[in-house]
Design an enzyme around this catalytic site. Sequence first.
Site, mmCIF file in Angstrom:
data_model
loop_
_atom_site.group_PDB
_atom_site.id
_atom_site.type_symbol
_atom_site.label_atom_id
_atom_site.label_comp_id
_atom_site.label_asym_id
_atom_site.label_seq_id
_atom_site.Cartn_x
_atom_site.Cartn_y
_atom_site.Cartn_z
ATOM 1 N N ASP A 77 7.345 20.136 -52.207
ATOM 2 C CA ASP A 77 7.306 21.092 -51.107
ATOM 3 C C ASP A 77 8.718 21.667 -51.008
ATOM 4 O OD1 ASP A 77 4.796 20.015 -50.716
ATOM 5 O OD2 ASP A 77 5.110 19.475 -48.620
ATOM 6 N N HIS A 135 6.582 15.150 -57.819
ATOM 7 C CA HIS A 135 5.392 14.820 -58.602
ATOM 8 C C HIS A 135 5.430 15.514 -59.957
ATOM 9 C CE1 HIS A 135 3.033 13.038 -55.176
ATOM 10 N NE2 HIS A 135 3.948 13.711 -54.509
ATOM 11 N N SER A 237 17.074 18.031 -51.169
ATOM 12 C CA SER A 237 17.918 18.376 -52.311
ATOM 13 C C SER A 237 17.254 19.481 -53.110
ATOM 14 C CB SER A 237 18.203 17.156 -53.181
ATOM 15 O OG SER A 237 19.282 17.448 -54.047
#
Length: 268
Positions: A77, A135, A237
């Site tokens: 995200d 992911h 980050s």
Amino acid sequence: MHITNIISQYFGKFAKTEFPSFIQKFINKVYVKSMKLDMSEFRNEKFYKSLNDLFTRELSIARQINEDENVFISPTDSLITQAGDVKGDLALQIKGMEYSFEELLTYNCANNFEKLVDGKYMNFYLSPRDYHRYHSPCDFEVKRLIHVPGKLYPVNLKYLNKQIDLFAENERVILECIHEDKLFYMVFVGALNVGQMVFEFEPKVETNTKIRDIQIYEYEDKIIKKGDCLGYFKMGSTVVMFWEKGFVELESLIGQSIKYGQKICQKN
């Protein structure tokens, strides 16, 4: 050790501390409210025993991902700050600020630089309010993990605009990946207050420590499936992806906030 690393270590100690329940619930509530976290896919904030638990929260509702085998999905995200064609060996950190993939990936990846020239890239910025797990964007074989110690400058838009070669100066972890004989890289860039980057398939990796030498881990037949959790940042980050020339066609996503599982590009 750079001051940014020291600050991050102290913040990391605070974030992993499990305060008495009533204090922790208050800390979590303040953080969720001040950062405007959307907790609709997660457990209630009162259940997290530390800020680290809250930062690295797992989804409590299964996220639908694009299952098309020709599609790469977003690993995070995040906000797409830049994306496009690599010009020779140069990509944009942000508009007007270039960086070299040769410096970012280090000489350890030099054998593959020719494949990446004129390829594609995409920068993913995770803010403190985002879901912090990353992911797999497709089925792939991970060939190497390269841990590059460095500084921990902030990676928000303000700092990206003023700190030249920020991505190449910060601590980072590089994954060298193969998908159907094609090469791509995922680069996980540390930042201020990111006490640690965790990789679930390689527990030996320790970031933001006194280690100063590049660490390389090599693998054979280590297959990662699309959507598998690779690990997590302990706060926000950046992830950068590079694809070899002719491999993919990118979606138009610059300036958009996207979700893990969303289409970011398609194989040619």
